[in-house]
Design an enzyme around this catalytic site. Structure first.
Site, short mmCIF file in Angstrom:
data_model
loop_
_atom_site.label_atom_id
_atom_site.label_comp_id
_atom_site.label_asym_id
_atom_site.label_seq_id
_atom_site.Cartn_x
_atom_site.Cartn_y
_atom_site.Cartn_z
N ALA A 58 -1.70 7.13 8.10
CA ALA A 58 -0.90 6.57 9.21
C ALA A 58 -1.86 5.83 10.13
O ALA A 58 -2.48 6.43 11.01
CB ALA A 58 -0.16 7.67 9.94
N GLU A 75 -0.51 -1.33 -5.83
CA GLU A 75 0.56 -1.00 -6.78
C GLU A 75 0.40 -1.75 -8.10
O GLU A 75 0.70 -1.20 -9.17
CB GLU A 75 1.92 -1.33 -6.16
CG GLU A 75 3.09 -0.80 -6.95
CD GLU A 75 4.37 -0.83 -6.14
OE1 GLU A 75 4.72 0.20 -5.52
OE2 GLU A 75 5.02 -1.89 -6.10
#
Ligand code: UDP
Ligand code: MN
Length: 351
Positions: free
Chosen positions: A119, A300
């Site tokens: 985060a 990804e």
């Protein structure tokens, strides 16, 4: 008479030599045994015990008298979805497993699940919902160690954690580009999975923070190398997957190849396997960077290339990372974790 005495003398002498020889041999064997036990390094003994312990962890045992529905070989509980890959890895959907049976087997093991979450920047705003919902649904009743990486530790909310759930906050430097934050996770995870923390847990999951749990995520998800099917592409033909299609990127996958399109927002497995995966992605990302190239979907794209040639041992259906809680589809019977709606322009430094 004299000869008799000489004869007896020799016999006694021989018996004496024999006695001495037997005693000498016995002593030597005793000292040999002693030597063996003394030279056995206690740490070796510990290692052997530990590997036996790990070995025990591999086998799952059920208990006599524990009753559950008879498994059927003739009718599958799910006929609307496929629950095994062509390389015989299970694809986990609601209805394909008996959670009380799996729980009863894993409860015997003293397992720990490490879970990483990042985060940075404004993404700290997702932490409260992510962690609070995880505490409701994620490995409840098992030991969980969260590793939270942030550049704003002062913004980490106070969350009441369940029994045997622990949170470690690790400060990392800020980064401007969201793509760099996303890809930078691979290098941090590569190091974490090689560090001494690796001995503190049996399995690891790496999750996006912009997500919320709505249903149970438990031991049915554990495996050697676990990938989650991306919720947007599960019905698509492989040539429509958003794989990297430019040969100049290391993440390039040629047309005609590919199994599934996996999300980078959730993956896991053993520390060894996740270390190999994250190391590979970090290496390929830096080769691309040295050629001023960036794969279309960043980490990804590299993750998908790795998983195409290093087949996951277990796949989790899109129940394990759904599009949006307000969207439904007949195949997803339980939404366990779902992306939360976010305004990319507002939360990303560079959007
Ligand atoms: N992330 C972050 N700060 C940022 C951008 C990304 O902490 O400014 C982390 C966060 O854990 C996030 C993950 O990187 O869940 C992936 O980024 P994002 O969720 O924006 O990608 P998406 O899921 O939209 O592709
Ligand atoms: Mn995300």
């Amino acid at each position: 008479m004299k000869l008799d005495r000489i004869f007896i003398f020799f016999i006694l002498l021989l018996l004496g030599i024999l006695f001495y020889w037997v005693c000498y041999l016995g002593y030597n064997q005793e000292s040999y045994r002693k030597q063996q036990t003394q030279t056995t390094d206690p740490s070796i003994v510990k290692n052997i015990l530990m590997s036996e312990e790990k070995h025990k962890n591999l086998g799952l045992q059920s208990s006599p008298g524990f009753l559950y529905s008879q498994p059927s070989l003739l009718v599958g509980s799910r006929t609307d979805v496929v629950s095994v890959t062509p390389w015989l890895a299970p694809i986990v959907w609601e209805g394909t497993f008996d959670s009380s049976l799996i729980d009863s087997m894993y409860k015997k093991k003293n397992i720990t699940i490490a879970t990483t979450v990042f985060a940075l920047g404004k993404y700290t705003r997702f932490l409260k919902e992510f962690l609070e919902s995880a505490e409701q649904h994620y490995f409840v009743g098992y030991r969980v160690r969260y590793y939270l990486f942030t550049d704003r530790p002062e913004e980490v909310p106070e969350i009441k954690l369940g029994e045997e759930h622990y949170l470690t906050i690790l400060k990392v430097p800020s980064m401007d580009r969201w793509q760099d934050i996303s890809m930078g996770r691979m290098e941090i995870l590569e190091k974490l999975t090689k560090s001494e923390l690796a001995s503190e847990a049996d399995y690891i999951f790496c999750l996006d923070v912009d997500a919320k749990f709505y249903g149970p995520w438990g031991v049915e998800t554990l495996g050697r190398l676990v990938a989650v099917i991306h919720p947007w592409f599960y019905g698509y033909p492989r040539d429509q997957f958003t794989y990297e299609r430019r040969p100049e990127s290391q993440a390039f996958i040629p047309a005609g190849e590919g199994d599934y399109y996996y999300t980078a927002a959730a993956f896991g497995g053993t520390f060894k396997e996740v270390h190999e995966l994250t190391k590979y992605c970090r290496e390929q990302q830096s080769i691309d960077a040295s050629k001023a190239t960036e794969a279309i979907w960043h980490d990804e794209s590299h993750l998908n290339k790795y998983l195409l040639y290093n087949k996951p041992s277990k796949l989790l259906s899109p129940e394990y990372l759904w599009r949006d809680i307000s969207m439904r589809t007949s195949q997803v019977k339980v939404i366990r974790l779902s992306h939360v709606a976010k305004n990319n322009e507002e939360v990303r430094q560079n959007a």
